[in-house]
Design an enzyme around this catalytic site. Structure first.
Site, mmCIF file in Angstrom:
data_model
loop_
_atom_site.group_PDB
_atom_site.id
_atom_site.type_symbol
_atom_site.label_atom_id
_atom_site.label_comp_id
_atom_site.label_asym_id
_atom_site.label_seq_id
_atom_site.Cartn_x
_atom_site.Cartn_y
_atom_site.Cartn_z
ATOM 1 N N SER A 63 0.762 -1.389 -0.203
ATOM 2 C CA SER A 63 -0.015 -0.054 -0.036
ATOM 3 C C SER A 63 1.094 1.347 -0.045
ATOM 4 O O SER A 63 1.971 1.197 0.488
ATOM 5 C CB SER A 63 -0.959 0.074 1.211
ATOM 6 O OG SER A 63 -1.589 -1.010 1.415
HETATM 7 N N1 SAH Z 1 -0.244 -5.226 4.138
HETATM 8 C C1 SAH Z 1 0.537 -5.271 3.051
HETATM 9 C C2 SAH Z 1 -0.426 -5.184 1.912
HETATM 10 C C3 SAH Z 1 -1.463 -5.875 1.447
HETATM 11 S S1 SAH Z 1 -1.892 -6.219 0.056
HETATM 12 C C4 SAH Z 1 1.627 -4.660 3.077
HETATM 13 O O1 SAH Z 1 2.106 -3.964 3.902
HETATM 14 O O2 SAH Z 1 2.400 -4.729 1.898
HETATM 15 C C5 SAH Z 1 -3.132 -7.654 0.416
HETATM 16 C C6 SAH Z 1 -2.571 -8.923 0.630
HETATM 17 O O3 SAH Z 1 -3.830 -9.612 1.214
HETATM 18 C C7 SAH Z 1 -2.162 -9.873 -0.499
HETATM 19 O O4 SAH Z 1 -0.871 -9.990 -0.324
HETATM 20 C C8 SAH Z 1 -3.153 -10.979 -0.522
HETATM 21 O O5 SAH Z 1 -2.364 -12.036 -1.032
HETATM 22 C C9 SAH Z 1 -3.469 -10.864 0.680
HETATM 23 N N2 SAH Z 1 -4.776 -11.755 0.963
HETATM 24 C C10 SAH Z 1 -6.061 -11.812 0.392
HETATM 25 N N3 SAH Z 1 -6.932 -12.572 0.770
HETATM 26 C C11 SAH Z 1 -6.260 -13.225 1.701
HETATM 27 C C12 SAH Z 1 -6.930 -14.094 2.791
HETATM 28 N N4 SAH Z 1 -8.222 -14.670 2.708
HETATM 29 N N5 SAH Z 1 -6.004 -14.407 3.627
HETATM 30 C C13 SAH Z 1 -4.909 -13.881 3.710
HETATM 31 N N6 SAH Z 1 -4.466 -13.043 2.974
HETATM 32 C C14 SAH Z 1 -5.171 -12.522 2.037
#
Ligand code: SAH
Length: 217
Positions: A63
């Site tokens: 993000s």
């Molecule tokens: N917080 C992160 C950015 C989030 S990107 C940072 O600091 O870089 C969102 C992430 O959520 C992705 O990597 C995706 O794979 C994960 N995601 C999506 N659905 C999910 C689920 N059901 N359980 C765990 N992770 C999930």
């Protein structure tokens, strides 16, 4: 090079965080200290302090700095909390949370991303942060309850299971798809009730359902 990163990081804090209204000193200090460039792929390191999200592989993104700052500030952490993050991605948000709370558990369903984040977090000395590979769409009940839960992927609606794992007084921060727009919601548990506040429009990758839910879809 590392001096360039330090200069860019200071400017990021001043212009993209303070300049955009984020005033929480603890959040500003944490983001001034954590080397964001370590959490992005090498080819994007020179852009790590720009005001944008960046690709981290597997179709996912880290993000933008403002979003990380805003969401962290909205959790109003005092330092003693156990925090659950769903969507580890790069591990950067988890590193920021780790500086401001007692313990962070962060869940990531893409295993190679989880492993890479865990490696960076360990290398950076974030020893109160644990990365759990797997599905976090239902929270993590066996390790809860949580004083704060942050979802960094967009949910189709209120994740009820997570709300149940929230301690009284705790915040659940989650982007939810609403009339075709992603809106950041902050829920707070007050006894059996959930108070809700509607925040800004935001842009996240989708929170994917668990494998079981996908099989039944
Ligand atoms: N917080 C992160 C950015 C989030 S990107 C940072 O600091 O870089 C969102 C992430 O959520 C992705 O990597 C995706 O794979 C994960 N995601 C999506 N659905 C999910 C689920 N059901 N359980 C765990 N992770 C999930």
């Amino acid at each position: 090079m590392s001096r360039d990163f330090a200069v860019a990081r200071r400017r990021m804090v001043q212009e993209q965080l303070q300049g955009a209204g984020i005033a929480d000193r603890n959040v500003l200090q944490a983001m001034a200290a954590i080397p964001r460039h370590r959490f992005v792929p090498r080819v994007f390191q020179h852009r790590a302090y720009e005001p944008c999200a960046l690709p981290i592989g597997y179709g996912q993104t880290i993000s933008k700095p403002f979003t990380v700052g805003l969401m962290t500030a909205l959790l109003e952490l005092q330092g003693s909390e156990r925090v659950l993050e769903v969507g580890t991605g790069s591990g950067y948000q988890a590193a920021v949370l780790g500086r401001l709370s007692a313990e962070v558990v962060t869940v990531e369903r893409i295993v190679p991303l989880a492993l890479r984040a865990a490696r960076e977090l360990a290398a950076g000395g974030a020893d109160n942060v644990t990365v759990v590979p797997g599905d976090g769409s239902g929270g993590l009940a066996d390790r809860g309850p949580w004083q704060a839960i942050i979802v960094t992927a967009c949910a189709p609606g209120l994740p009820e299971a997570m709300a149940r794992q929230l301690q009284p007084g705790g915040y659940l921060l989650v982007p939810i798809l609403h009339d075709g727009e992603q809106v950041l919601y902050r829920y707070r548990r007050c006894g059996d009730e959930l108070a809700v506040e509607r925040g800004t429009v935001c842009h996240f990758v989708p929170l994917l359902p668990g494998l079981e839910a996908q099989q039944h879809a």
